[in-house]
Write a protein that holds these residues in place. Structure first.
Motif, short mmCIF file in Angstrom:
data_model
loop_
_atom_site.label_atom_id
_atom_site.label_comp_id
_atom_site.label_asym_id
_atom_site.label_seq_id
_atom_site.Cartn_x
_atom_site.Cartn_y
_atom_site.Cartn_z
N GLN A 188 -6.54 -0.10 -2.28
CA GLN A 188 -5.41 -0.64 -3.05
C GLN A 188 -4.39 0.46 -3.29
O GLN A 188 -4.75 1.63 -3.45
N PRO A 189 -3.09 0.11 -3.31
CA PRO A 189 -2.04 1.12 -3.53
C PRO A 189 -1.85 1.40 -5.02
O PRO A 189 -2.39 0.70 -5.88
N ALA A 190 -1.06 2.42 -5.32
CA ALA A 190 -0.70 2.72 -6.70
C ALA A 190 0.30 1.68 -7.21
O ALA A 190 1.18 1.23 -6.46
N ARG A 200 0.63 4.29 -15.03
CA ARG A 200 0.51 4.19 -13.58
C ARG A 200 -0.96 4.08 -13.21
O ARG A 200 -1.80 4.84 -13.67
N TRP A 201 -1.27 3.09 -12.36
CA TRP A 201 -2.62 2.93 -11.83
C TRP A 201 -2.64 3.53 -10.43
O TRP A 201 -1.96 3.06 -9.52
N THR A 202 -3.38 4.58 -10.28
CA THR A 202 -3.34 5.33 -9.03
C THR A 202 -4.02 4.57 -7.89
O THR A 202 -4.84 3.68 -8.11
N ALA A 203 -3.66 4.96 -6.68
CA ALA A 203 -4.28 4.35 -5.49
C ALA A 203 -5.78 4.63 -5.49
O ALA A 203 -6.23 5.72 -5.87
N THR A 204 -6.56 3.63 -5.08
CA THR A 204 -8.02 3.73 -5.15
C THR A 204 -8.64 3.20 -3.86
O THR A 204 -8.13 2.24 -3.26
N GLN A 205 -9.75 3.82 -3.48
CA GLN A 205 -10.55 3.31 -2.36
C GLN A 205 -11.97 3.03 -2.85
O GLN A 205 -12.58 3.86 -3.53
#
Length: 234
Positions: A188-190, A200-205
């Protein structure tokens, strides 16, 4: 004719009349004593009571009709409630029927993305200390995430953070795929979360491996570090 002879005849007639009258009186008395007297019939008018409606009292027929209407309405309500309960029971019975588990081993190993279709819970509620830009710190709770996939592996990841004075709702698109070794990977992207102050919700894998028919364990990696979370059907 001699006058005395006439006087004698008148006296005889008078006595005879008196005796006859006496005999009639005696006969009438005897009839009254020995014969029954017909009863005297007397008629009188009786005033009938006025109808209940005329006196202002409730009409019993109308009361009966109202009671019947109430009983019919109660019957309709009971039938509707019974139908609703039967439908709820049918759905519960269908849910209790044995079927395919949330994470079937064969479909997971084959990398079938449509087996993920639907909504899943990611992790559990997590309390933490949040630091604001003005230096304040506040105890908040990061609620368990929610991921909903379509049959192609696309979906939406949602997460809510709640504190005494702040609340953020974060939503990010997510894309999933299976690697050849049976590992599920979702990215998912930030994004910027809804709430004040902005966050801000940071990018996550997410890298997930199946553990049981009901759960997979995922490594969530972002710029702040790594965490292990559960992945299970909602």
């Amino acid at each position: 004719m001699h006058p005395m002879a006439d006087f004698g005849r008148w006296w005889a007639a008078l006595l005879f009349g008196l005796l006859l009258l006496l005999l009639l009186l005696i006969a009438a008395w005897m009839l009254r004593v020995f014969l029954p007297v017909a009863p005297t019939v007397r008629l009188s008018a009786v005033r009938l009571a006025a109808p209940a409606a005329a006196l202002g009292a409730p009409d019993p027929i109308q009361l009966l009709k109202a009671s019947l209407d109430d009983a019919r309405n109660a019957e309709k309500n009971l039938k509707a409630e019974l139908a609703g309960r039967q439908d709820d029971l049918r759905k519960r019975l269908e849910q209790c029927k044995p079927g395919e588990p949330p994470l079937p081993a064969e479909r997971w190993s084959k990398g079938e993305l449509d087996s993920l279709k639907g909504c899943w819970v990611l992790g559990r509620d997590l309390p933490m200390l949040h630091s604001f830009a003005d230096g304040r710190k506040e105890q908040v709770t990061i609620k368990a995430g929610r991921i909903c996939f379509d049959s192609q592996g696309g979906g939406l990841h949602e997460q809510v953070t709640i504190g005494p004075t702040a609340r953020w709702t974060c939503k990010a698109p997510v894309t999933a795929k299976f690697w050849s070794n049976g590992t599920l990977v979702a990215r998912q992207p930030a994004v910027i979360c809804d709430g004040e102050p902005p966050m801000r919700w940071t990018a996550t894998q997410l890298t997930c491996r199946r553990v049981t028919d009901d759960m997979a364990l995922c490594q969530a990696v972002d710029k702040s570090g790594r965490a292990q979370v559960e992945f299970r059907r909602e």
